[in-house]
Scaffold this active site. Structure first.
Site: not given
Ligand code: BES
Ligand code: ZN
Ligand code: MN
Length: 486
Positions: A263, A335, A337
């Site tokens: 990230k 991750e 899921r």
């Molecule tokens: N934990 C994150 C989702 C999240 C983002 C929760 C911001 C709370 C605040 C999750 O693991 C994630 O990184 N999801 C990605 C999925 C994508 C790579 C398909 C996302 O939402 O960007």
């Molecule tokens: Zn996450």
């Molecule tokens: Mn994530």
């Protein structure tokens, strides 16, 4: 904060509060408050507050009045929580150490009064353990609340709500703790402590056991971390013998760096609360066990840390889940899921549940769709969905139903494996739900709650300060009360 009940005002009461419904002042209100009401545009709307100082028997006493909204409001309970929350927000660090809450002559039922107290207690929660240089004037001062003039049955109602408060507080604590303190093993230990003596049955799976069970998806996420992964199951058998349990499953990513699909740095610290789903499940189990709920419920948490490392999984890797289905890991940041796939499959095999509800801070797309007002609800069962929506309305932890279906499901087919872990950018929360659905057994009622926008708040709310909200605990507890216990 210590809440006790008494028959009359303590002789040394220095701060006395009462509540007022919308556009109706309590009888015999102090003139100074009546004046404050007029001058301060106080209408009695939920969460409004006025205060003043009066002289009583030669002593100066601080008096306050909190608004509770319309007596007949549909969201009466939430309004009373707001009234209690407003008192806590005002006085928790005011220097006052004790608050006398005078409900004499109010129209509250026992449940109403308990809701008021719940709001008061929840809003007063704070986490100051790491502040060693906090000024005396900023420290929490309010330690005791003495309630007088309570309607009959309030103490029993409060016994129930205070168990719920303990659950919400536990969730807030888990969510607040940083990832160097809270990781899969320490998450488990904290749950053991919180549930000690309740009679709840705890089962923990370690890496070796999960390996044997073939949980390639969950372990694939954890393999880039020095912290070993865990599955934690908490079984509460308070219901009829032989009755199938309801299963709650939580995403417990104790830190989500994104892994190799790392990230951006800005805001990455937020990902300490990527265990919010597991936190809510753990808090709900605390509430249910402490109030000895007449229900069979199992709470399962999938606990991992997602880190980049020489051993971390790569984009393009194919992993085999415990269900036997294979997944192409396109993005290591999707991750949650992967963790839930194995946790859901294992828990269904192990507990043969009547219904499954999972909670997860699963997608950023959920925040974009619903903001911070409601969680997304995805379900294969209309009855379960309606019951959760009703529990959301009643508890204040609101949910909004989102669609699922075969057209969305197709979007996660993979050319090399049974599925890939991300779809296109569009409908990101729905394709994440479709992924989870592939791990739900045919005929099992299931609901997925994407709580990404709800676990943490950058501004204070009625029952929380800035930070952890405790979202989900009251929803699950309400669901158990309304659907299983009645
Ligand atoms: N934990 C994150 C989702 C999240 C983002 C929760 C911001 C709370 C605040 C999750 O693991 C994630 O990184 N999801 C990605 C999925 C994508 C790579 C398909 C996302 O939402 O960007
Ligand atoms: Zn996450
Ligand atoms: Mn994530």
């Amino acid at each position: 904060m210590h809440i006790t009940f008494a028959d009359s005002l303590p002789a040394d009461a220095a701060l006395i509060a009462s509540i007022a419904n919308k556009d109706s002042l309590p009888d015999g209100i102090e003139p100074v408050l009546a004046e404050a009401v007029k001058r301060g545009r106080f209408k009695g709307t939920a969460g409004q507050l006025v205060e003043g100082f009066v002289e009583r028997d030669g002593k100066v006493v601080r008096v306050a009045l909190a608004g509770a909204g319309d007596a007949g409001a549909k969201d009466r309970r939430a309004n009373l929580e707001k009234a209690g929350g407003a008192l806590a927000a005002k006085f928790v660090a005011s220097g006052e150490t004790s608050l006398a809450l005078d409900l004499t002559g109010s129209d509250l039922s026992a449940e109403d009064a308990a809701a008021l107290l719940l709001g008061l207690r929840l809003r007063a929660w704070r986490w100051d353990e790491y502040r060693t240089t906090q000024k005396e004037s900023e420290k929490a001062s309010l330690k005791n609340v003495v309630v007088i003039g309570t309607p009959e049955g309030t103490q029993d109602a409060w016994t129930r709500e205070s168990a719920l408060a303990q659950g919400v507080e536990f969730t807030k604590e888990l969510i607040t703790l940083p990832a160097n303190i809270l990781y899969p093993e320490s998450f488990v230990e904290r749950c053991r402590d919180a549930l000690d003596g309740t009679g709840i049955e705890i089962t923990v799976l370690d890496d070796a056991e999960m390996e044997k069970l073939g949980m390639g998806a969950l372990l694939g996420v954890g393999q880039g971390s020095d912290r070993p992964s865990r599955i934690l199951a908490m079984r509460w058998n308070g219901g009829a013998e032989g009755e199938k349990p309801t299963l709650f499953v939580g995403k417990g990513v104790t830190f989500d760096s994104g892994g190799i699909s790392i990230k951006p740095g800005a805001g990455m610290e937020d990902m300490k609360w990527d265990m919010g789903g597991a936190g809510a499940v753990a808090g709900a189990m605390v509430a249910l066990a402490k109030r000895k709920a007449k229900a069979n419920v199992v709470g399962v948490c999938g606990l991992v840390e997602n880190m980049p490392d020489g051993k971390a999984q790569r984009p393009g890797d194919v992993v085999t889940t415990m269900s036997g289905q294979t997944v192409e890991v396109i993005n290591t940041d999707a991750e949650g899921r992967l963790v839930l796939a194995d946790a859901l499959h294992w828990a269904q095999e192990e507990y043969k549940p009547a219904a499954v509800v999972d909670l997860a801070t699963l997608t950023g797309a959920m925040l974009i769709a619903l903001g911070h007002e409601q969680a997304g609800l995805f379900s294969n069962d209309d009855t379960l969905a309606q019951r959760l929506q009703a529990a959301g309305e009643a508890s204040g932890d609101k949910v909004w139903r989102m669609p699922i279906g075969p057209a969305y499901d197709k979007l996660i087919d993979s050319p090399i494996a049974d599925m890939k872990n991300v779809g296109p950018r569009e409908a990101g929360s729905i394709t994440a739900a479709q992924f989870l659905k592939r791990f739900i057994k045919d005929g099992t009622p299931w609901a997925h709650l994407d709580i990404a926008g709800m676990a943490w708040s950058n501004k204070p709310g009625a029952t929380y300060g800035k930070g952890a909200t405790g979202y989900g605990v009251r929803l699950l507890d309400q669901y158990v009360r309304d659907v299983i216990e009645s």
